[in-house]
Motif scaffolding. Structure first.
Motif, PDB file in Angstrom:
ATOM      1  N   HIS A 125       8.217 -40.835  87.988  1.00  0.00           N
ATOM      2  CA  HIS A 125       9.426 -40.331  88.327  1.00  0.00           C
ATOM      3  C   HIS A 125       9.248 -39.330  89.250  1.00  0.00           C
ATOM      4  CE1 HIS A 125      12.133 -43.045  86.086  1.00  0.00           C
ATOM      5  NE2 HIS A 125      11.305 -41.726  85.255  1.00  0.00           N
ATOM      6  N   TRP A 126       7.861 -38.957  90.092  1.00  0.00           N
ATOM      7  CA  TRP A 126       7.478 -38.178  91.112  1.00  0.00           C
ATOM      8  C   TRP A 126       8.207 -39.187  92.464  1.00  0.00           C
ATOM      9  CZ3 TRP A 126       1.805 -36.724  89.948  1.00  0.00           C
ATOM     10  CH2 TRP A 126       1.654 -36.949  88.625  1.00  0.00           C
ATOM     11  N   ASN A 127       8.197 -38.007  93.688  1.00  0.00           N
ATOM     12  CA  ASN A 127       8.268 -38.534  94.795  1.00  0.00           C
ATOM     13  C   ASN A 127       6.737 -39.284  95.583  1.00  0.00           C
ATOM     14  OD1 ASN A 127       6.445 -36.311  95.913  1.00  0.00           O
ATOM     15  ND2 ASN A 127       8.432 -35.334  95.475  1.00  0.00           N
ATOM     16  N   MET A 128       7.054 -39.550  96.149  1.00  0.00           N
ATOM     17  CA  MET A 128       6.174 -40.891  96.783  1.00  0.00           C
ATOM     18  C   MET A 128       5.450 -39.780  97.569  1.00  0.00           C
ATOM     19  SD  MET A 128       5.168 -43.685  97.691  1.00  0.00           S
ATOM     20  CE  MET A 128       6.705 -44.569  96.936  1.00  0.00           C
ATOM     21  N   GLY A 180       4.298 -32.628  97.140  1.00  0.00           N
ATOM     22  CA  GLY A 180       4.831 -33.169  96.557  1.00  0.00           C
ATOM     23  C   GLY A 180       5.986 -32.401  95.556  1.00  0.00           C
ATOM     24  N   LEU A 181       5.302 -31.107  95.249  1.00  0.00           N
ATOM     25  CA  LEU A 181       5.655 -30.205  94.159  1.00  0.00           C
ATOM     26  C   LEU A 181       6.936 -29.346  95.186  1.00  0.00           C
ATOM     27  CD1 LEU A 181       6.198 -29.097  91.615  1.00  0.00           C
ATOM     28  CD2 LEU A 181       3.983 -27.410  92.974  1.00  0.00           C
ATOM     29  N   PHE A 182       6.456 -29.001  96.541  1.00  0.00           N
ATOM     30  CA  PHE A 182       7.471 -28.139  97.310  1.00  0.00           C
ATOM     31  C   PHE A 182       8.442 -29.133  97.621  1.00  0.00           C
ATOM     32  CE2 PHE A 182       3.743 -25.384  98.630  1.00  0.00           C
ATOM     33  CZ  PHE A 182       4.314 -24.511  97.844  1.00  0.00           C
ATOM     34  N   LYS A 185      11.020 -28.778  94.588  1.00  0.00           N
ATOM     35  CA  LYS A 185      11.658 -27.824  94.398  1.00  0.00           C
ATOM     36  C   LYS A 185      12.946 -28.065  94.768  1.00  0.00           C
ATOM     37  CE  LYS A 185       8.415 -25.259  92.314  1.00  0.00           C
ATOM     38  NZ  LYS A 185       7.497 -23.857  92.054  1.00  0.00           N
ATOM     39  N   ARG A 186      12.621 -27.980  96.266  1.00  0.00           N
ATOM     40  CA  ARG A 186      13.981 -28.145  97.810  1.00  0.00           C
ATOM     41  C   ARG A 186      14.448 -28.897  97.496  1.00  0.00           C
ATOM     42  NH1 ARG A 186      11.544 -29.185 103.794  1.00  0.00           N
ATOM     43  NH2 ARG A 186      12.033 -31.520 102.592  1.00  0.00           N
TER      44      ARG A 186
END
Length: 187
Positions: A125-128, A180-182, A185-186
């Motif tokens: 379920h990672w962001n794009m 994507g990690l940032f 977290k946001r």
């Protein structure tokens, strides 16, 4: 039926009418010129392959990417078979059989690449942006395998030849994963 569904259905029908027109025109042209189907086998199979991919990508309501990759998975090997057989039958004096030693391993590499990317997106379920970063990193071994098989040389030679591509994919992958990690977290 919603108005948007009607527009999609009209668009899909128009798409397939154009497809069948292109299919018929190229078939009649080849038959008129050669009195048999020679190059039309390649053009016709390319139309079927491309038309099916576009249909899945443009007109699937849900899971467009999964439908497109499914179509690619099912049709790529038969498409390669048609190309090999047609070229060997009509256009070469001495046949060259490349499907099993070259085409099949390369096709399977990219099929695995596409499904691995879909799996990461669906399971983790990672962001794009993270998925694009992962896809860039995963493209490195896929490119190395493809070029090693196609050029029939060592991985070391391919790394030398593809150095700029590898560095670019590493940079894009790293940037995508960090961005994507940032973004995660946001949120």
């Amino acid at each position: 039926m919603k108005n948007s569904d009607k527009k999609v259905n009209v668009g899909r029908k128009f798409f397939w009418i154009l497809f069948f027109l292109a299919f018929a025109i190229t078939g009649f042209t080849n038959f008129a010129i050669d009195h048999q189907f020679t190059w039309f086998r390649i053009v016709g199979s390319a139309l079927i392959f491309g038309g099916s991919l576009l249909d899945a990508l443009l007109f699937s309501k849900n899971y467009r990417v999964i439908h497109s990759v499914s179509v690619f998975t099912v049709l790529i090997i038969p498409f390669f078979m048609v190309i090999e057989r047609t070229v060997n039958t009509y256009f070469l004096d001495a046949p060259i059989y490349w499907l099993f030693p070259i085409g099949l391993p390369i096709a399977l590499t990219w099929i695995a690449y596409f499904w691995a990317n879909i799996g990461v997106r669906k399971i983790l379920h990672w962001n794009m942006v993270s998925c694009l970063g992962f896809a860039s990193l995963l493209a490195i071994p896929a490119v190395l395998i493809t070029n090693t098989i196609a050029n029939q040389t060592t991985v070391y030679n391919i790394i030398e030849m593809s150095f700029i591509t590898i560095v670019t994919l590493l940079a894009c992958g790293g940037l995508g994963l960090i961005a994507g990690l940032f973004m995660r977290k946001r949120n």
